[in-house]
Design an enzyme around this catalytic site. Structure first.
Site, PDB file in Angstrom:
ATOM      1  N   ARG A 299       0.654  12.569   6.735  1.00  0.00           N
ATOM      2  CA  ARG A 299       1.565  13.613   7.186  1.00  0.00           C
ATOM      3  C   ARG A 299       2.472  13.080   8.293  1.00  0.00           C
ATOM      4  O   ARG A 299       2.110  12.167   9.039  1.00  0.00           O
ATOM      5  CB  ARG A 299       0.777  14.827   7.673  1.00  0.00           C
ATOM      6  CG  ARG A 299       0.102  14.618   9.020  1.00  0.00           C
ATOM      7  CD  ARG A 299      -0.727  15.831   9.395  1.00  0.00           C
ATOM      8  NE  ARG A 299      -1.197  15.746  10.769  1.00  0.00           N
ATOM      9  CZ  ARG A 299      -2.433  16.026  11.148  1.00  0.00           C
ATOM     10  NH1 ARG A 299      -3.347  16.381  10.253  1.00  0.00           N
ATOM     11  NH2 ARG A 299      -2.770  15.961  12.427  1.00  0.00           N
TER      12      ARG A 299
ATOM     13  N   ASN B 181       0.854  -1.189   0.000  1.00  0.00           N
ATOM     14  CA  ASN B 181       0.000   0.000   0.000  1.00  0.00           C
ATOM     15  C   ASN B 181       0.885   1.233   0.000  1.00  0.00           C
ATOM     16  O   ASN B 181       1.956   1.255   0.616  1.00  0.00           O
ATOM     17  CB  ASN B 181      -0.906   0.030   1.231  1.00  0.00           C
ATOM     18  CG  ASN B 181      -1.830   1.244   1.208  1.00  0.00           C
ATOM     19  OD1 ASN B 181      -2.760   1.311   0.412  1.00  0.00           O
ATOM     20  ND2 ASN B 181      -1.556   2.223   2.062  1.00  0.00           N
TER      21      ASN B 181
ATOM     22  N   ASP C 185      -4.928  22.018   8.940  1.00  0.00           N
ATOM     23  CA  ASP C 185      -5.253  21.008   7.934  1.00  0.00           C
ATOM     24  C   ASP C 185      -6.192  21.541   6.858  1.00  0.00           C
ATOM     25  O   ASP C 185      -6.622  22.693   6.882  1.00  0.00           O
ATOM     26  CB  ASP C 185      -5.864  19.780   8.604  1.00  0.00           C
ATOM     27  CG  ASP C 185      -5.439  18.490   7.938  1.00  0.00           C
ATOM     28  OD1 ASP C 185      -5.272  18.478   6.706  1.00  0.00           O
ATOM     29  OD2 ASP C 185      -5.262  17.490   8.640  1.00  0.00           O
TER      30      ASP C 185
END
Length: 376
Positions: A70, A65, A178
């Site tokens: 972050r 994967n 964010d």
């Protein structure tokens, strides 16, 4: 066939190798402090790597994967690994934790933009992001084995951080400004330990800043929706168009148009979307008719206000919520709402004659267009 990853022994990303030996010392002095990692917003908890391609592997199936999670810099050798509970990286981590084994993690930075795009794309579970990147490029991605861990990374990236996550080790991460437009709260996340940094001689460090949209991540997300629209149409043949407006910060608002043929078809589409991967985080879904331009917010709001009776045309469900959504009472779980802003059919508890939408005739449009040309 052309999309399959190709194994190589020598790679540009390993032109220079800096190994970190142990807690007692290093092979050289190069570390995270030498990288131009940004502190993005005034009240961020520190510097953050914001565009990492994090490579992990399922210890049971060997499936790879690649995700973008972050990474807050704790010190020159450790970072946070912000994979949320719903992410595949967290699922791989859980399996290593159950085995009580250190989890190898490789972080690729830079290289072909198709790599970062693939890492953010909502691919079906189990579809290899590296395979998809090769499909986009119409050329195999060359992969090279890491120097200190048993993982592979794309050979052509600029920098690679090799390391591991130790089961059970957690540290407070955040706050971070964010894509929600707010600072996310401080929470415990796994710790990534650096074992090596490899890079090109002329490496370029990539980064991005997120915040109140639209910013760079919004345009990546918008491209994802447009590129994957044919995939959605395979599951929903009635689907005409879809958009995730900037104001919805990705998951908060989805607008779709459909060719409506039968009662409650709009609700069928809503529930289907809520069952597809990260679409489960969609807080509000608005369904309109095919003649409504979903990219025209004014037109969508007109249909929403004109065509809905709140008690009849809304539905509220319980579903997983985005970990970064601060509105739900409990993290990761909340309610979602759907709006059927389509015209109503017999059987949808509407017992009147549905009116016809006002439209200018083609002849009138042609006349106005001709008059406008004359006045120019």
């Amino acid at each position: 066939m052309h999309a399959r990853p190709k194994q190589v022994r020598d790679a540009p990303c390993q032109e220079i190798i800096h190994k970190i030996e142990s807690d007692a010392g290093r092979a050289d002095d190069f570390s995270l402090r030498h990288l131009p990692i940004l502190k993005c917003w005034p009240k961020d908890g520190g510097r953050f790597i914001t565009l990492p391609n994090v490579h992990t592997r399922d210890p049971e199936t060997g499936a790879r994967n690649v995700g973008v999670y972050r990474m807050q810099i704790f010190d020159e050798r450790t970072t946070a690994m912000h994979w949320q509970v719903h992410k595949v990286g967290a699922r791989h981590g859980k399996r290593y934790y159950e085995r009580n084994e250190p989890m190898p993690v490789a972080v690729a930075l830079g290289g072909d933009p198709a790599l970062s795009f693939s890492a953010t794309a909502p691919l079906p579970d189990g579809l290899d992001e590296i395979l998809f990147a090769g499909f986009l490029r119409r050329k195999s991605i060359e992969m090279v084995k890491c120097k200190t861990i048993d993982l592979e990374v794309p050979a052509g990236v600029d920098l690679v951080l090799e390391g591991y996550v130790q089961p059970g080790e957690m540290r407070p991460e955040g706050p971070f400004g964010d894509h929600t437009g707010y600072y996310t709260a401080v929470e415990d996340y796994p710790v990534f330990h650096l074992t090596a940094i490899t890079h090109r001689r002329d490496a370029v460090y990539p980064t991005t800043i997120v915040g109140i949209p639209p910013m760079e991540d919004f345009y990546i997300g918008d491209a994802v929706v447009r590129i994957f629209l044919p995939v959605f149409k395979m599951n929903f043949p009635e689907l005409v168009d879809m958009t995730l407006p900037a104001e919805g910060v990705f998951h908060n608002l989805v607008i779709v148009s459909i060719r409506k043929q039968y009662p409650y078809q709009a609700f069928k589409v809503m529930h289907g979307l809520w069952g597809m991967g990260q679409m489960m985080f969609s807080k509000y879904i608005v369904v309109v008719d095919e003649d409504c331009d979903v990219h025209n917010t004014s037109e969508v709001l007109f249909r929403l206000c004109a065509n809905t009776d709140p008690g009849r045309d809304t539905t509220v469900i319980k579903n997983p919520s985005d970990s970064l959504d601060h509105a739900p009472t409990e993290q990761n779980i909340g309610s979602h709402m759907g709006f059927d802003a389509t015209h109503k059919l017999p059987g949808e508890n509407y017992h009147r004659h549905w009116p016809e939408l006002l439209k200018m005739t083609d002849e009138a449009k042609a006349l106005v267009d001709a008059l406008r040309k004359k006045t120019r």
